[in-house]
Design an enzyme around this catalytic site. Sequence first.
Site, PDB file in Angstrom:
ATOM      1  NE  ARG A 147     -42.516  91.611  36.994  1.00  0.00           N
ATOM      2  CZ  ARG A 147     -42.939  90.343  36.465  1.00  0.00           C
ATOM      3  NH1 ARG A 147     -44.109  90.064  36.479  1.00  0.00           N
ATOM      4  NH2 ARG A 147     -42.009  89.960  35.616  1.00  0.00           N
ATOM      5  CE  LYS A 178     -41.155  94.194  34.775  1.00  0.00           C
ATOM      6  NZ  LYS A 178     -40.005  94.459  34.744  1.00  0.00           N
ATOM      7  CG  HIS A 247     -38.157  93.819  42.705  1.00  0.00           C
ATOM      8  ND1 HIS A 247     -39.579  93.795  42.056  1.00  0.00           N
ATOM      9  CD2 HIS A 247     -37.459  93.363  41.988  1.00  0.00           C
ATOM     10  CE1 HIS A 247     -39.296  93.349  40.757  1.00  0.00           C
ATOM     11  NE2 HIS A 247     -38.107  92.878  40.684  1.00  0.00           N
ATOM     12  NE  ARG A 250     -40.267  89.761  40.451  1.00  0.00           N
ATOM     13  CZ  ARG A 250     -41.048  88.796  39.717  1.00  0.00           C
ATOM     14  NH1 ARG A 250     -42.253  88.491  40.236  1.00  0.00           N
ATOM     15  NH2 ARG A 250     -40.944  88.567  38.616  1.00  0.00           N
ATOM     16  CG  HIS A 273     -38.394  86.176  35.121  1.00  0.00           C
ATOM     17  ND1 HIS A 273     -37.244  85.768  35.918  1.00  0.00           N
ATOM     18  CD2 HIS A 273     -38.893  87.549  35.629  1.00  0.00           C
ATOM     19  CE1 HIS A 273     -37.269  86.431  37.043  1.00  0.00           C
ATOM     20  NE2 HIS A 273     -37.848  87.450  36.559  1.00  0.00           N
ATOM     21  CE1 TYR A 282     -33.843  86.712  42.069  1.00  0.00           C
ATOM     22  CE2 TYR A 282     -34.646  86.269  40.060  1.00  0.00           C
ATOM     23  CZ  TYR A 282     -34.530  86.899  41.371  1.00  0.00           C
ATOM     24  OH  TYR A 282     -35.404  88.106  41.332  1.00  0.00           O
TER      25      TYR A 282
END
Length: 305
Positions: A147, A178, A247, A250, A273, A282
């Site tokens: 990120r 995150k 992004h 990414r 994630h 994806y």
Amino acid sequence: MDARIERYLEHLRVERRVAPLTLDTYAAELAVLAAMAAEAKLSLQEVQPHHVRRWMATLHGQGRSGRTLGKTLSAWRGLFRWLGREGEVALNPVDGVRPPKSPKPLPKALSVEQSMQLADLQQPDADPVLEARDRCLVEMLYGCGLRISELVGLDAEASAQAKGYVDLAAAEAHVLGKGAKRRAVPIGSAALAALQSWLARRPALLRGDAAPLFVNERGTRMTPQQVRVRLKQRAIQAGVPTHVHPHMLRHSFASHLLQSSGDLRAVQELLGHASIATTQVYTRLDFQHLAKVYDAAHPRAKRNT
């Protein structure tokens, strides 16, 4: 148009001082309501929630997105709320009616060829220090799937204060993602070579704080916006025919890795994630890629003309 709608629009213009463009939008949406009510031989006082739901379904079937229908409902709801205050309707038939959900758009990813085109860009006339840094930015974004916040938060080496850092010996980037979750991401050979080249030239830009891995021309840590600007410029110079942002690299990392490995769980871990449901988008990108290959190559996919 119904006289009540005309009075409501005048109320918005004079008393609410709604901007002209917004007023035009409201007028257009309320004209749709008036037309549908007239077609159903209904006055505004006779409109019920089931009418509104049916009209929403009709508009959706005509191609209006859920987001657009949300704006339509907002305009209709405002009219009936005002009519209620004026004592002309007993209930607001739009209350409780929700627009259909719009499917989330797929993340945009570069093709493998475009990614290589960007990563392999050669600019012999560019400032060698900035060129080494910008090449490393691309390699770390595409090669590690970071990120933008993780990228700019990297330090050149581990410390008690470091949010993230690179370990050259282990060929790993340790990042703070995150939810304050830490993870280690392998640095591939191309990214590692770019990183070593940048570290060799990095002292030329350092001014005071030696911690940040990526620094700008003033010697301070690069900001996300500065990275976005450099990446956009580099994509234009590479001739990539799309607006490239961090992004997107990414997304490209994840999509290309999944196409090659088929290992969704590994991609989830590398991206950081929390839920595999987030990573599953994806698989849709992967299927989209496979569908394009099929349409282009399989003889049964080609229609007779």
